[in-house]
Design a protein around this motif. Structure first.
Motif, mmCIF file in Angstrom:
data_model
loop_
_atom_site.group_PDB
_atom_site.id
_atom_site.type_symbol
_atom_site.label_atom_id
_atom_site.label_comp_id
_atom_site.label_asym_id
_atom_site.label_seq_id
_atom_site.Cartn_x
_atom_site.Cartn_y
_atom_site.Cartn_z
ATOM 1 N N ASN A 4 8.130 -0.493 8.472
ATOM 2 C CA ASN A 4 7.994 0.886 8.739
ATOM 3 C C ASN A 4 6.590 0.889 9.584
ATOM 4 O OD1 ASN A 4 9.939 2.498 7.399
ATOM 5 N ND2 ASN A 4 9.322 1.243 6.026
ATOM 6 N N TYR A 5 5.673 -0.091 9.715
ATOM 7 C CA TYR A 5 4.404 -0.097 10.447
ATOM 8 C C TYR A 5 3.637 1.106 9.887
ATOM 9 C CZ TYR A 5 1.579 -2.212 14.003
ATOM 10 O OH TYR A 5 0.695 -2.892 14.688
ATOM 11 N N ALA A 6 3.794 1.311 8.716
ATOM 12 C CA ALA A 6 3.013 2.489 7.764
ATOM 13 C C ALA A 6 2.662 2.006 6.566
ATOM 14 C CB ALA A 6 4.187 3.557 7.491
ATOM 15 N N PRO A 7 1.494 2.658 5.959
ATOM 16 C CA PRO A 7 0.883 2.204 4.704
ATOM 17 C C PRO A 7 1.622 2.652 3.602
ATOM 18 C CG PRO A 7 -0.228 4.098 5.606
ATOM 19 C CD PRO A 7 0.659 3.752 6.696
ATOM 20 N N ARG A 8 1.410 1.791 2.529
ATOM 21 C CA ARG A 8 1.863 2.142 1.104
ATOM 22 C C ARG A 8 0.678 1.916 0.097
ATOM 23 N NH1 ARG A 8 7.524 1.980 -0.641
ATOM 24 N NH2 ARG A 8 7.515 3.052 -2.526
ATOM 25 N N LEU A 9 0.624 3.043 -0.768
ATOM 26 C CA LEU A 9 -0.337 3.108 -1.855
ATOM 27 C C LEU A 9 0.127 3.102 -3.188
ATOM 28 C CD1 LEU A 9 -3.244 4.028 -2.639
ATOM 29 C CD2 LEU A 9 -2.668 6.362 -2.808
ATOM 30 N N SER A 10 -0.328 2.166 -4.061
ATOM 31 C CA SER A 10 0.081 1.850 -5.427
ATOM 32 C C SER A 10 -0.553 2.772 -6.406
ATOM 33 C CB SER A 10 -0.393 0.526 -5.847
ATOM 34 O OG SER A 10 -1.742 0.431 -6.179
ATOM 35 N N ASP A 11 0.027 2.617 -7.594
ATOM 36 C CA ASP A 11 -0.800 3.401 -8.873
ATOM 37 C C ASP A 11 -1.977 2.313 -9.091
ATOM 38 O OD1 ASP A 11 0.965 5.319 -8.976
ATOM 39 O OD2 ASP A 11 2.142 4.347 -10.776
ATOM 40 N N PHE A 12 -2.779 2.946 -10.192
ATOM 41 C CA PHE A 12 -3.902 2.078 -10.633
ATOM 42 C C PHE A 12 -3.291 0.849 -11.139
ATOM 43 C CE2 PHE A 12 -5.824 6.467 -10.298
ATOM 44 C CZ PHE A 12 -7.150 6.065 -9.605
ATOM 45 N N LEU A 13 -4.068 -0.222 -10.774
ATOM 46 C CA LEU A 13 -3.720 -1.723 -11.251
ATOM 47 C C LEU A 13 -4.751 -2.033 -12.118
ATOM 48 C CD1 LEU A 13 -2.096 -2.972 -7.866
ATOM 49 C CD2 LEU A 13 -1.042 -1.735 -9.613
ATOM 50 N N ASP A 14 -4.150 -2.699 -13.304
ATOM 51 C CA ASP A 14 -5.315 -3.681 -14.011
ATOM 52 C C ASP A 14 -5.958 -4.889 -13.181
ATOM 53 O OD1 ASP A 14 -3.479 -5.914 -14.486
ATOM 54 O OD2 ASP A 14 -2.664 -4.696 -16.298
ATOM 55 N N PRO A 15 -6.715 -5.641 -13.634
ATOM 56 C CA PRO A 15 -7.367 -6.701 -12.964
ATOM 57 C C PRO A 15 -6.250 -7.798 -12.638
ATOM 58 C CG PRO A 15 -8.730 -5.988 -14.482
ATOM 59 C CD PRO A 15 -7.598 -5.360 -14.570
ATOM 60 N N ARG A 16 -5.486 -8.137 -13.359
ATOM 61 C CA ARG A 16 -4.326 -9.246 -13.234
ATOM 62 C C ARG A 16 -3.391 -8.512 -12.278
ATOM 63 N NH1 ARG A 16 -2.663 -14.334 -13.037
ATOM 64 N NH2 ARG A 16 -0.713 -14.631 -13.485
ATOM 65 N N GLU A 17 -3.037 -7.294 -12.186
ATOM 66 C CA GLU A 17 -1.923 -6.799 -11.037
ATOM 67 C C GLU A 17 -2.769 -7.111 -9.938
ATOM 68 O OE1 GLU A 17 0.673 -3.892 -13.496
ATOM 69 O OE2 GLU A 17 -1.329 -3.180 -13.082
ATOM 70 N N GLN A 18 -3.973 -6.667 -9.817
ATOM 71 C CA GLN A 18 -4.843 -6.619 -8.617
ATOM 72 C C GLN A 18 -4.711 -8.107 -7.969
ATOM 73 O OE1 GLN A 18 -8.661 -5.009 -9.039
ATOM 74 N NE2 GLN A 18 -7.852 -3.717 -10.609
ATOM 75 N N PHE A 19 -4.787 -9.166 -9.015
ATOM 76 C CA PHE A 19 -4.808 -10.705 -8.558
ATOM 77 C C PHE A 19 -3.618 -10.975 -7.888
ATOM 78 C CE2 PHE A 19 -3.686 -14.948 -9.830
ATOM 79 C CZ PHE A 19 -4.598 -15.483 -9.014
ATOM 80 N N ILE A 20 -2.447 -10.428 -8.568
ATOM 81 C CA ILE A 20 -1.062 -10.960 -8.146
ATOM 82 C C ILE A 20 -0.523 -9.997 -6.647
ATOM 83 C CG2 ILE A 20 1.318 -10.249 -8.292
ATOM 84 C CD1 ILE A 20 0.820 -10.473 -11.541
#
Length: 257
Positions: free
Chosen positions: A28-44
């Motif tokens: 879609n050439y458009a952004p996507r925003l996640s929920d708040f992620l814990d450090p491990r999820e951020q790493f993934i």
């Protein structure tokens, strides 16, 4: 080579979600925003998206020291701003002369609203001030339903992110060499307790990895994990380096007491 083999089997559902975010941005050439992620999820997320050109990622959770952060995935034409992360800062007003509120009490009351943990960022306590971050899309719901912490009546004041109180979680960076990445080995090495004591702590249900109770001493710790042991603080696995000639692992951790 499957991407899944680099992560834990129980992380497959989250990996699929990250891959779907990535596909959305590319298609879609458009952004996507996640929920708040814990450090491990951020790493993934960083591991999957980090080297991409068609889909980039940035993280934000109030300040650079935040533990829980939202991921903003975007095509390269976008320059992310703070507003893109849609974080709302609340300060809890309560009778602080008579009442002492704790982090577990606040988190428990927030989770009692029926929202996912991912809708809330860090909870910050500084002497008598208490703040928490929330996803902006649930701001109105929180205002409508969050009126008590335990039996204490509270009021909420929405604040600018510029008013965020300083993070109290300063991590001391430590380099170590360990014989394995087992949970008991890491815990014993970093906290300077015996391996037997570490095993006892884990089996007694006082150790969590990424906020989930782990009772198996042989649990394999990976980069990005956050270990918390009651009475011994928190340990972030910042980097798993190479092995020595004696097949020991060089690691870098952040230790919070």
């Amino acid at each position: 080579m499957s991407i899944y083999q680099h992560f834990r089997p129980e992380e497959k559902e989250f990996i699929d979600q990250v891959l779907n975010w990535q596909s959305f941005v590319k298609d879609n050439y458009a952004p996507r925003l996640s929920d708040f992620l814990d450090p491990r999820e951020q790493f993934i997320v960083q591991s999957i998206i980090g080297g991409e050109n068609d889909c980039k990622v940035s993280f934000f959770g109030g300040n650079e020291h935040a533990e829980r952060k939202r991921a903003f995935l975007y095509p390269e034409y976008i320059e992310p701003s703070q507003e893109d992360f849609q974080c709302t800062l609340f300060e809890i007003e309560y009778p602080d002369k008579f009442i002492h509120l704790t982090h577990p009490q606040i988190l428990g009351s927030l989770m009692g609203l029926g929202l996912r943990r991912g809708k809330f960022g860090d909870i910050l306590l500084d002497e008598k001030r208490i703040q928490f971050l929330a996803a902006s899309e649930v701001t109105d719901y929180i205002k409508l339903h969050f009126h008590t912490v335990g039996k204490t009546t509270i009021a909420l004041a929405e604040k600018s992110l510029d008013d965020l109180i300083g993070s109290q979680e300063e991590y001391q960076e430590i380099q170590a060499t360990v014989s394995s990445m087992r949970l008991d080995t890491i815990l014993a090495s970093i906290t300077k307790i015996s391996r037997q004591k570490a095993v006892s702590l884990i089996q007694s249900g006082t150790v969590k990895v990424n906020w989930r109770l782990v009772e198996q001493p042989s649990f394999v710790v990976q980069q990005g994990d956050l270990i918390s042991a009651r009475g011994y603080g928190r340990i972030k696995i910042l980097l798993i380096g190479d092995q020595t000639k004696k097949e020991k692992w060089r690691i870098t951790v952040g230790k919070l007491k």
